[in-house]
Design an enzyme around this catalytic site. Structure first.
Site, PDB file in Angstrom:
ATOM      1  N   HIS A   7       0.839  -1.215   0.000  1.00  0.00           N
ATOM      2  CA  HIS A   7       0.000   0.000   0.000  1.00  0.00           C
ATOM      3  C   HIS A   7       0.869   1.259   0.000  1.00  0.00           C
ATOM      4  O   HIS A   7       0.457   2.289  -0.509  1.00  0.00           O
ATOM      5  CB  HIS A   7      -0.892   0.040   1.256  1.00  0.00           C
ATOM      6  CG  HIS A   7      -1.634  -1.235   1.497  1.00  0.00           C
ATOM      7  ND1 HIS A   7      -2.556  -1.732   0.599  1.00  0.00           N
ATOM      8  CD2 HIS A   7      -1.582  -2.139   2.512  1.00  0.00           C
ATOM      9  CE1 HIS A   7      -3.047  -2.866   1.070  1.00  0.00           C
ATOM     10  NE2 HIS A   7      -2.478  -3.135   2.222  1.00  0.00           N
ATOM     11  N   HIS A  44       5.422   6.780   6.618  1.00  0.00           N
ATOM     12  CA  HIS A  44       5.134   6.314   5.266  1.00  0.00           C
ATOM     13  C   HIS A  44       4.593   7.487   4.457  1.00  0.00           C
ATOM     14  O   HIS A  44       4.357   8.557   5.012  1.00  0.00           O
ATOM     15  CB  HIS A  44       4.103   5.164   5.300  1.00  0.00           C
ATOM     16  CG  HIS A  44       2.802   5.605   5.857  1.00  0.00           C
ATOM     17  ND1 HIS A  44       2.514   5.583   7.218  1.00  0.00           N
ATOM     18  CD2 HIS A  44       1.722   6.164   5.263  1.00  0.00           C
ATOM     19  CE1 HIS A  44       1.315   6.084   7.410  1.00  0.00           C
ATOM     20  NE2 HIS A  44       0.811   6.462   6.254  1.00  0.00           N
ATOM     21  N   HIS A 104       2.027   8.953   0.958  1.00  0.00           N
ATOM     22  CA  HIS A 104       0.935   8.778  -0.020  1.00  0.00           C
ATOM     23  C   HIS A 104       1.269   9.728  -1.174  1.00  0.00           C
ATOM     24  O   HIS A 104       1.768  10.840  -0.923  1.00  0.00           O
ATOM     25  CB  HIS A 104      -0.417   9.164   0.592  1.00  0.00           C
ATOM     26  CG  HIS A 104      -0.758   8.394   1.835  1.00  0.00           C
ATOM     27  ND1 HIS A 104      -1.560   7.265   1.834  1.00  0.00           N
ATOM     28  CD2 HIS A 104      -0.385   8.581   3.133  1.00  0.00           C
ATOM     29  CE1 HIS A 104      -1.668   6.806   3.072  1.00  0.00           C
ATOM     30  NE2 HIS A 104      -0.971   7.574   3.882  1.00  0.00           N
ATOM     31  N   GLU A 129      -3.495  13.340   0.933  1.00  0.00           N
ATOM     32  CA  GLU A 129      -4.787  12.856   1.454  1.00  0.00           C
ATOM     33  C   GLU A 129      -5.590  14.039   1.985  1.00  0.00           C
ATOM     34  O   GLU A 129      -6.717  14.280   1.549  1.00  0.00           O
ATOM     35  CB  GLU A 129      -4.534  11.822   2.554  1.00  0.00           C
ATOM     36  CG  GLU A 129      -3.755  10.606   2.033  1.00  0.00           C
ATOM     37  CD  GLU A 129      -4.082   9.340   2.757  1.00  0.00           C
ATOM     38  OE1 GLU A 129      -3.783   9.235   3.972  1.00  0.00           O
ATOM     39  OE2 GLU A 129      -4.652   8.428   2.137  1.00  0.00           O
ATOM     40  N   HIS A 154       3.308  10.764   6.517  1.00  0.00           N
ATOM     41  CA  HIS A 154       2.662  10.515   7.814  1.00  0.00           C
ATOM     42  C   HIS A 154       3.637   9.890   8.803  1.00  0.00           C
ATOM     43  O   HIS A 154       4.160   8.785   8.549  1.00  0.00           O
ATOM     44  CB  HIS A 154       1.460   9.575   7.632  1.00  0.00           C
ATOM     45  CG  HIS A 154       0.327  10.221   6.914  1.00  0.00           C
ATOM     46  ND1 HIS A 154      -0.651   9.502   6.239  1.00  0.00           N
ATOM     47  CD2 HIS A 154       0.006  11.529   6.755  1.00  0.00           C
ATOM     48  CE1 HIS A 154      -1.524  10.338   5.714  1.00  0.00           C
ATOM     49  NE2 HIS A 154      -1.146  11.583   6.010  1.00  0.00           N
ATOM     50  N   THR A 179      -6.316   6.443   7.644  1.00  0.00           N
ATOM     51  CA  THR A 179      -6.853   6.737   6.306  1.00  0.00           C
ATOM     52  C   THR A 179      -6.848   5.503   5.409  1.00  0.00           C
ATOM     53  O   THR A 179      -7.175   5.573   4.231  1.00  0.00           O
ATOM     54  CB  THR A 179      -6.031   7.834   5.586  1.00  0.00           C
ATOM     55  OG1 THR A 179      -4.702   7.318   5.357  1.00  0.00           O
ATOM     56  CG2 THR A 179      -5.977   9.106   6.403  1.00  0.00           C
ATOM     57  N   THR A 180      -6.444   4.352   6.004  1.00  0.00           N
ATOM     58  CA  THR A 180      -6.545   3.091   5.268  1.00  0.00           C
ATOM     59  C   THR A 180      -7.227   2.088   6.201  1.00  0.00           C
ATOM     60  O   THR A 180      -7.208   2.267   7.422  1.00  0.00           O
ATOM     61  CB  THR A 180      -5.156   2.504   4.914  1.00  0.00           C
ATOM     62  OG1 THR A 180      -4.528   2.052   6.127  1.00  0.00           O
ATOM     63  CG2 THR A 180      -4.284   3.516   4.223  1.00  0.00           C
TER      64      THR A 180
HETATM   65  C1  M29 Z   1      -2.803  -2.654  14.291  1.00  0.00           C
HETATM   66  C2  M29 Z   1      -3.715  -2.422  13.136  1.00  0.00           C
HETATM   67  O1  M29 Z   1      -3.595  -1.069  12.663  1.00  0.00           O
HETATM   68  C3  M29 Z   1      -2.571  -0.793  11.811  1.00  0.00           C
HETATM   69  O2  M29 Z   1      -1.735  -1.586  11.439  1.00  0.00           O
HETATM   70  C4  M29 Z   1      -2.565   0.651  11.370  1.00  0.00           C
HETATM   71  C5  M29 Z   1      -1.647   0.915  10.184  1.00  0.00           C
HETATM   72  C6  M29 Z   1      -1.850   2.346   9.738  1.00  0.00           C
HETATM   73  C7  M29 Z   1      -1.114   3.375  10.344  1.00  0.00           C
HETATM   74  C8  M29 Z   1      -1.280   4.696   9.896  1.00  0.00           C
HETATM   75  C9  M29 Z   1      -2.190   4.976   8.865  1.00  0.00           C
HETATM   76  S1  M29 Z   1      -2.414   6.631   8.307  1.00  0.00           S
HETATM   77  N1  M29 Z   1      -2.389   6.649   6.695  1.00  0.00           N
HETATM   78  O3  M29 Z   1      -3.719   7.048   8.776  1.00  0.00           O
HETATM   79  O4  M29 Z   1      -1.284   7.395   8.846  1.00  0.00           O
HETATM   80  C10 M29 Z   1      -2.931   3.964   8.283  1.00  0.00           C
HETATM   81  C11 M29 Z   1      -2.767   2.639   8.731  1.00  0.00           C
HETATM   82 ZN    ZN Z   2      -0.833   7.516   5.886  1.00  0.00          ZN
END
Ligand code: M29
Ligand code: ZN
Length: 261
Positions: A64, A94, A96, A106, A119, A199-200
């Site tokens: 992703h 990470h 986007h 985003e 992020h 956001t995912t």
């Molecule tokens: C433990 C289950 O949750 C995860 O692994 C979260 C991963 C995750 C961390 C940050 C984001 S964001 N784009 O909103 O910064 C999305 C997804």
């Molecule tokens: Zn993110």
């Protein structure tokens, strides 16, 4: 394991609600930020990051995005102050981004997108025992969002773009030690903040968002390096270029966006 999701026509943001009903919740992210509707809070102090004893561990392609993970076994790299009641520990960062010449951030500002968005994901290790537990709690995570706009080369981003070839395919991971994300911060830490979500998927409504007003500048060439990453695995005969991995803005649903001075 878990539900397959992505950014394509069939599995993209408009279909996530099917497996993740919270997608239609009351504090979803990202949002469009309208600066002159944000409220200035005098008691909203500055945010402080101390990433000095930072310990990056690895960089990976999770299908992703490209993610740099940190050792979060103690409070060596935290964000605090501003809207936060506790220090939050850096777990990963990470990005986007868009496709050639298209926006890829985003969050948007007065409807305007940026080329990309970084992020930095932190978790409340004072109140919660693990990142997993924090990731489902309403005050569990704090994500620092930084806009990337195209312009001159970013003097430090090459540390990341130089190793992207090592994590071209989904599921690839390589050592990435000693990287200090302080070098990715803009000069001003003025920000907007609001209560939102991941956001995912799993889209947990567990994020205190802190979005910096000042973008950082990266070159089109550097951004293009991100687009050589693939959504797909090495043995997958379909080579899907990793781009446009962003969720569009979600309904504000009465939420207040606050602004540091
Ligand atoms: C433990 C289950 O949750 C995860 O692994 C979260 C991963 C995750 C961390 C940050 C984001 S964001 N784009 O909103 O910064 C999305 C997804
Ligand atoms: Zn993110």
């Amino acid at each position: 394991t878990g539900h397959h999701w992505g950014y394509g026509k069939e599995d993209g943001p408009s279909s996530w609600y099917k497996n993740y009903p919270v997608a239609e919740g009351n504090r979803q992210s990202p949002i469009d930020i309208v600066p002159n509707e944000a409220s200035h809070d005098r008691d909203l102090g500055p945010i402080m990051t101390n990433y000095d004893h930072c310990t990056s561990i690895n960089i990976s392609n999770n299908g992703h995005s490209v993610v740099v993970e940190f050792n979060d076994s103690d409070d060596r790299s935290v964000i605090k102050g501003g809207p936060l009641d506790n220090p939050y520990r850096l777990k990963q960062f990470h990005f986007h981004w868009g496709g050639k010449g298209h926006e890829g951030s985003e969050h948007t500002v007065s409807g305007e997108g940026f080329a990309s968005e970084l992020h930095l994901v932190h978790w409340n290790a004072v109140k919660y025992k693990t990142y997993g537990e924090a990731s489902t709690a309403p005050d569990g995570l704090a994500v620092l969002g930084i806009f990337l706009e195209t312009g001159d080369d970013h003097r430090w981003l090459h540390m990341i773009t130089d190793v992207l070839y090592m994590v071209k395919y989904k599921g690839s991971i390589t050592d990435f030690k000693g990287f200090n994300p302080k070098c990715l911060l803009p000069s001003s830490l003025h920000y907007w903040t609001y209560l939102g979500s991941l956001t995912t998927p799993p889209l947990h409504e567990s994020v205190i968002w802190i979005i910096l007003k000042e973008p950082i500048e990266v070159s089109e060439k550097q951004l293009g390096m991100f687009r050589m990453l693939l959504f797909t695995e090495e043995d997958d005969d379909q080579k899907m270029r990793m781009e446009n991995n962003f969720r569009p803005p979600q309904p504000i649903k009465g939420r207040r966006v606050r602004s540091s001075n």
